[in-house]
Scaffold this active site. Structure first.
Site, PDB file in Angstrom:
ATOM      1  N   VAL A  28       0.871  -1.173   0.000  1.00 44.17           N
ATOM      2  CA  VAL A  28       0.000   0.000   0.000  1.00 44.17           C
ATOM      3  C   VAL A  28       0.909   1.224   0.000  1.00 44.17           C
ATOM      4  CG1 VAL A  28      -0.333  -0.068   2.529  1.00 44.17           C
ATOM      5  CG2 VAL A  28      -1.964   1.178   1.103  1.00 44.17           C
ATOM      6  N   PHE A  29       0.586   2.182  -0.871  1.00 43.77           N
ATOM      7  CA  PHE A  29       1.414   3.383  -1.049  1.00 43.77           C
ATOM      8  C   PHE A  29       0.775   4.540  -0.304  1.00 43.77           C
ATOM      9  CE2 PHE A  29       2.410   7.311  -3.402  1.00 43.77           C
ATOM     10  CZ  PHE A  29       3.792   7.238  -3.482  1.00 43.77           C
ATOM     11  N   GLY A  30       1.535   5.150   0.592  1.00 41.85           N
ATOM     12  CA  GLY A  30       1.067   6.333   1.324  1.00 41.85           C
ATOM     13  C   GLY A  30       1.702   7.583   0.771  1.00 41.85           C
ATOM     14  N   SER A  37      -0.962  11.473   5.087  1.00 39.53           N
ATOM     15  CA  SER A  37      -0.689  11.130   6.490  1.00 39.53           C
ATOM     16  C   SER A  37      -0.182   9.701   6.637  1.00 39.53           C
ATOM     17  CB  SER A  37      -1.937  11.338   7.347  1.00 39.53           C
ATOM     18  OG  SER A  37      -2.949  10.433   6.960  1.00 39.53           O
ATOM     19  N   GLU A  49      -9.594   5.830   6.161  1.00 35.36           N
ATOM     20  CA  GLU A  49      -9.699   6.639   4.935  1.00 35.36           C
ATOM     21  C   GLU A  49     -11.137   6.694   4.416  1.00 35.36           C
ATOM     22  OE1 GLU A  49      -6.926   8.234   3.840  1.00 35.36           O
ATOM     23  OE2 GLU A  49      -5.819   7.319   5.480  1.00 35.36           O
TER      24      GLU A  49
HETATM   25  C1  SIN Z   1      -2.423   8.793   2.200  1.00 33.02           C
HETATM   26  O1  SIN Z   1      -1.804   9.269   3.158  1.00 33.02           O
HETATM   27  O2  SIN Z   1      -1.857   7.985   1.420  1.00 33.02           O
HETATM   28  C2  SIN Z   1      -3.853   9.118   1.953  1.00 33.02           C
HETATM   29  C3  SIN Z   1      -4.267  10.466   2.390  1.00 33.02           C
HETATM   30  C4  SIN Z   1      -4.196  10.710   3.871  1.00 33.02           C
HETATM   31  O3  SIN Z   1      -4.672   9.879   4.644  1.00 33.02           O
HETATM   32  O4  SIN Z   1      -3.646  11.741   4.280  1.00 33.02           O
END
Ligand code: SIN
Length: 183
Positions: free
Chosen positions: A5-7, A10, A81
């Site tokens: 999973v790519f973040g 946050s 999310e």
């Molecule tokens: C993420 O961080 O990949 C999604 C957006 C967030 O939760 O800030």
């Protein structure tokens, strides 16, 4: 079976889930924008904050962190999310690897009810400097993201100028608070 999973927001700096690997990574064809409303983390339903989503941008690379996780982690992430984000499957290039891996990211598309869309950098900064929600201030979200990208040695032409503006607004507000207290 585990997945990547790519973040890019946050999920880079607030890692409240277990993972098997954590790797700096890049995706192609997307750019970060503070265009998604936050009713549940960095704002409220009455006064939403602004958080990042990804907008399709051919030729643009977006840096972030990829995590290899067990399937159960997606229950937690889907909940975290839930305010407008959907899972998207795409190739992710891990630093140091020639061939991409397939994985997921969470994107808030334009047709979700919390989507706020574009505004000028000054409008975005004023909005973010004022908003606050159950997960903390919207300014902290932005500044933590800017710092995390800095640690990744990645300059983001949207996030970093915005962080400078919000930093200045918050500093002038603190100065005004101190002056008021001294009156
Ligand atoms: C993420 O961080 O990949 C999604 C957006 C967030 O939760 O800030």
């Amino acid at each position: 079976m585990t997945s990547w999973v790519f973040g890019y927001g946050s999920l880079i700096y607030k890692v409240d889930f277990p993972f098997l690997e954590r790797r700096p990574a890049t995706i192609e064809g997307w750019e970060r924008r503070f265009w998604q409303g936050s009713h549940d983390h960095r704002g409220t339903p009455e006064a939403p904050g602004r958080v990042v989503t990804l907008i399709e941008a051919p030729g643009v690379a977006c840096r972030g962190i990829a995590y290899r996780v067990e399937p159960a982690v997606f229950e937690h992430l889907d909940h975290r999310e839930k305010n407008g984000y959907v899972r998207h499957h795409l190739p992710i290039t891990l630093d140091g690897e020639a061939a991409p891996v397939w994985g997921f990211l969470y994107v808030a598309r334009e047709d979700n009810p919390a989507f706020l869309g574009p505004a000028s950098l000054d409008e975005l900064a004023a909005h973010i400097a004022a908003a606050e929600g159950p997960s903390g201030s919207n300014g902290d979200y932005l500044l933590a993201l800017a710092q995390a990208l800095h640690e990744l040695e990645s300059y983001d032409a949207h996030v970093h100028p915005l962080a400078e503006r919000v930093d200045a607004l918050l500093a002038s507000r603190q100065g005004a608070g101190r002056r008021k207290a001294a009156d």
